[in-house]
Design an enzyme around this catalytic site. Structure first.
Site, PDB file in Angstrom:
ATOM      1  N   ALA A  23      86.699 -65.488  13.608  1.00 39.62           N
ATOM      2  CA  ALA A  23      85.773 -66.865  13.899  1.00 39.62           C
ATOM      3  C   ALA A  23      84.534 -66.891  13.297  1.00 39.62           C
ATOM      4  O   ALA A  23      84.257 -68.379  13.165  1.00 39.62           O
ATOM      5  CB  ALA A  23      85.521 -66.671  15.821  1.00 39.62           C
ATOM      6  N   HIS A 252     102.096 -71.481  -1.854  1.00 43.29           N
ATOM      7  CA  HIS A 252     102.129 -72.919  -1.931  1.00 43.29           C
ATOM      8  C   HIS A 252     103.185 -73.427  -2.983  1.00 43.29           C
ATOM      9  O   HIS A 252     104.020 -74.040  -2.704  1.00 43.29           O
ATOM     10  CB  HIS A 252     100.695 -73.649  -2.016  1.00 43.29           C
ATOM     11  N   LYS A 335      91.950 -72.863 -12.116  1.00 40.01           N
ATOM     12  CA  LYS A 335      90.893 -73.093 -11.263  1.00 40.01           C
ATOM     13  C   LYS A 335      90.045 -73.468 -12.653  1.00 40.01           C
ATOM     14  O   LYS A 335      90.290 -73.296 -13.769  1.00 40.01           O
ATOM     15  CB  LYS A 335      90.138 -72.031 -10.936  1.00 40.01           C
TER      16      LYS A 335
HETATM   17  C1  BG6 Z   1      94.148 -71.970  -0.927  1.00 37.52           C
HETATM   18  C2  BG6 Z   1      93.670 -71.154  -2.082  1.00 37.52           C
HETATM   19  O1  BG6 Z   1      95.426 -71.439  -0.232  1.00 37.52           O
HETATM   20  O2  BG6 Z   1      94.792 -73.170  -1.313  1.00 37.52           O
HETATM   21  C3  BG6 Z   1      92.354 -71.831  -2.674  1.00 37.52           C
HETATM   22  O3  BG6 Z   1      93.333 -69.874  -1.363  1.00 37.52           O
HETATM   23  C4  BG6 Z   1      93.132 -73.095  -3.210  1.00 37.52           C
HETATM   24  O4  BG6 Z   1      91.937 -70.945  -3.800  1.00 37.52           O
HETATM   25  C5  BG6 Z   1      93.642 -74.039  -2.057  1.00 37.52           C
HETATM   26  O5  BG6 Z   1      91.882 -73.740  -3.610  1.00 37.52           O
HETATM   27  C6  BG6 Z   1      94.287 -75.367  -2.517  1.00 37.52           C
HETATM   28  O6  BG6 Z   1      94.636 -75.915  -1.434  1.00 37.52           O
HETATM   29  P1  BG6 Z   1      94.458 -77.576  -1.354  1.00 37.52           P
HETATM   30  O7  BG6 Z   1      94.975 -77.941  -0.266  1.00 37.52           O
HETATM   31  O8  BG6 Z   1      92.867 -77.783  -1.619  1.00 37.52           O
HETATM   32  O9  BG6 Z   1      95.341 -77.961  -2.478  1.00 37.52           O
END
Ligand code: BG6
Length: 475
Positions: A23, A252, A335
Site C-alpha cells: 500500500a 503487454h 525507453k
Molecule cells: C508497465 C511497465 O507495465 O507498462 C512500464 O513496467 C511501462 O515500464 C508501462 O512504462 C507502459 O504502460 P502504458 O500504459 O503507459 O503504455
C-alpha cells in the site's frame, strides 16, 4: 463450466473489502488509490473497506496524502468517504503471525461495517514476495479457497511482473494451485483493460470487412510498437534486473499478439478468450531480433556499472499455425525514444490488379493506436484529384475520444471493477504466463546483439539493417 459467484452491481454497487499489499508503494500511490477513488466517486461500492498493508512505518493519512497528488480535481465528498474507509496495517510479508493479526483486524472491521466477507487481496509487491504472501494468506485464513455454492467470494490479484523467468513463474503458479482455485486468481496485465485493446477482438470479429480477411492470404505483416519517451523514472534497481523484454514484451506486447492472432472464441468473455490466447502463445516462434541500450542508461540510479540490460528490443516472430503461416509479426519497444506511442499496424497485401504498379506499396493498413490518443485508422488507395489514374493513400479514421468523449476510465479502474464482477478475461491464466515466459527465456538464450542508441532518438541505427535483412518496411 462453473464460475465463482458474480457480484450483482445493480442498485448501489458492490459490497467488499480490499486488502492492498504494498500500500505504501508506487503502484498504489499512482494507480490503485486513484482508481479506488474513481470507483467511490462513481458509486460503484455499496459498502466497502480498504486495508492497506506493507512493511513501512506510515499512517493511512500519509499514504492517502501521497496518492491525492495523482488525482486531478479531487472532489472532497468521495475523497472523504474513501478516507473513512481506509486503514493501514504494518506487516512483514514473510511472517505468518503478522497475517494472523491482519486477518483478525479485517474480520473485526468487516463486522463493524456490516460487510459479508467478499474480499479482494491485491498484491502490489515485488514478485519475490508472491509465494510468502500466498502461503500466509492461506495459513492465516485471510483468503479461503473457493468452494462451489459459497455466497461470498475472495479473490487474489497479482500485479506484473509475475516472476522473472519460466522457472520462477512455475514455482509461484504451483504454490497458488496447491492452496487456491484458478477461479479466484487474477494475474494482471493492465493492457487487457485498456478500452481500445478491448476493442481489437470486437472490431475484428464483428465486421465483415475484416473477419474474412484476417489470415495469411490477405495480411502481409503485423507490427506492434510500444515506444516510450520516458526513461527509467527512478526504477533503476527493478529495471536493471528485468529489461525491456521482461518489463513489457513478456506481458503487454505478447498479450497484444495473442489478441490479434487468436481464433474466434465461442464468446468474447472469460475462459473462452483465455483458451484462444493461450493457443497463440503456444505457437509463437522467435526468428530474429536486436536489442539496444540508451546512452544515458548507465547514469540512472540503481543501474549496475557496465550493465548489459536492454532498454530497447526489436523482434521478428512467427506464429506456427495454418492461419498465420508465413506472416511475420514485428515487435518493437524502447525507453528514452523520440515519441510515446503504442500502436499496431496490420499491413494488408497489395491487390494484384490493373493499377498495381500505380499503387503506393505502403498503403492498405489497419492501424490501431492505443496511446497517446486511442484510434483506429484504415489507409486505403484513392484517386488523386485531377490525375487520370494516379493513386494516392487516404486515411479513414475513428478517434475514440471524438465519439465517446474525452473521459475513458483508467485501466486499473476497469480492472478493479472487472475483478469485483469476477470477469477473468482481464486476467492472464497460469498457462498463458508460462508460455510467455518460455518465449522470453528463448529470446534470452538467442543472445541477440546489443547496440547503443542516443536518448531521444528512434532507437539503434542498426534497425535499418534489421528491416532490410527481412525485406520489411517497418513504420
Ligand atoms: C508497465 C511497465 O507495465 O507498462 C512500464 O513496467 C511501462 O515500464 C508501462 O512504462 C507502459 O504502460 P502504458 O500504459 O503507459 O503504455
Amino acid at each position: 463450466m462453473t464460475h465463482e459467484p458474480h457480484e450483482s452491481r445493480v442498485n448501489g454497487g458492490t459490497n467488499c473489502t480490499i486488502i492492498l499489499f504494498g500500500a505504501s508503494g508506487d503502484l498504489s500511490r499512482r494507480k490503485l488509490i486513484p482508481a479506488l477513488y474513481a470507483l467511490v466517486k462513481a458509486n460503484k461500492f455499496k459498502k466497502f473497506l480498504i486495508i492497506g498493508a506493507a512493511k513501512d512505518q506510515v499512517t493511512a493519512q500519509q499514504i492517502l496524502a501521497r496518492a491525492k497528488g495523482f488525482i486531478a480535481n479531487v472532489d472532497e465528498a468521495p475523497w472523504q468517504i474513501l478516507t473513512e474507509a481506509f486503514h493501514y496495517h504494518e506487516l512483514d510479508f514473510k511472517k505468518v503471525d503478522d497475517f494472523k493479526q491482519l486477518a483478525s483486524k479485517v474480520k473485526e472491521l468487516e463486522k463493524k461495517a456490516g460487510l459479508s466477507g467478499n474480499r479482494i487481496v491485491y498484491v502490489a509487491a515485488a514478485s519475490d514476495f508472491f509465494i510468502p504472501i500466498t502461503e500466509n494468506c492461506a495459513a492465516s485464513g485471510l483468503v479461503k479457497k473457493y468452494e462451489p455454492n459459497e455466497n461470498t467470494w475472495q479473490r487474489i490479484v497479482y500485479e506484473k511482473p509475475f516472476g522473472k523467468d519460466l522457472a520462477s513463474a512455475q514455482a509461484i503458479n504451483k504454490c497458488i494451485a496447491n492452496l487456491f482455485d484458478e477461479k479466484q486468481i487474477f494475474r494482471i496485465d493492465h493492457y487487457l483493460t485498456k478500452e481500445i485493446v478491448g476493442n481489437i477482438a470486437l472490431v475484428r470479429f464483428t465486421n465483415c470487412v475484416f473477419e474474412p480477411l484476417w489470415d495469411n492470404r490477405y495480411i502481409d505483416n503485423v507490427q506492434i510498437i510500444l515506444s516510450e519517451k520516458v526513461c527509467i523514472e527512478g526504477r533503476g534497481v527493478y529495471f536493471d534486473a528485468y529489461g525491456a523484454l521482461k518489463d513489457v514484451v513478456q506481458n503487454h506486447m505478447l498479450q497484444l499478439v495473442s489478441l490479434i492472432a487468436m481464433e474466434a472464441p465461442y464468446q468474447l468473455t472469460g475462459e473462452y478468450i483465455r483458451n484462444e490466447r493461450a493457443l497463440v502463445l503456444d505457437r509463437v516462434r522467435i526468428v530474429d531480433g536486436i536489442l539496444g541500450q540508451c546512452d544515458t542508461y548507465a547514469q540512472e540510479p540503481g543501474v549496475k556499472p557496465n550493465s548489459t540490460t536492454e532498454t530497447f528490443a526489436a523482434l521478428q516472430l512467427m506464429i506456427d499455425n495454418p492461419r498465420w503461416a508465413g506472416v511475420p509479426f514485428y515487435l518493437r519497444t524502447g525507453k528514452c525514444l523520440n515519441k510515446k506511442e503504442t500502436i499496431i499496424h496490420i499491413k494488408f497485401k497489395q491487390v494484384d490488379c490493373l493499377l498495381s504498379k500505380a499503387c503506393p506499396s505502403d498503403s492498405n493498413y489497419l492501424t490501431i493506436k492505443v496511446a497517446p490518443e486511442a484510434s483506429f485508422a484504415l489507409e486505403l488507395n484513392a484517386k488523386k484529384v485531377g490525375a487520370a489514374y494516379e493513386v494516392t493513400p487516404i486515411k479513414m479514421e475513428f478517434c475514440h475520444s471524438c465519439v465517446f468523449g474525452p473521459y475513458t476510465p483508467d485501466a486499473h479502474e476497469v480492472l478493479l471493477e472487472e475483478i469485483m464482477r469476477g470477469e477473468q478475461a482481464v486476467s492472464v491464466r497460469f498457462d498463458e504466463i508460462e508460455s510467455a515466459w518460455k518465449i522470453i527465456d528463448k529470446i534470452k538464450a538467442m543472445n541477440f546483439p546489443l547496440y547503443r542508441y542516443k536518448s531521444g532518438s528512434a532507437g539503434p541505427k542498426e534497425m535499418e539493417t534489421f528491416a532490410k535483412k527481412h525485406g520489411a518496411r517497418l513504420r
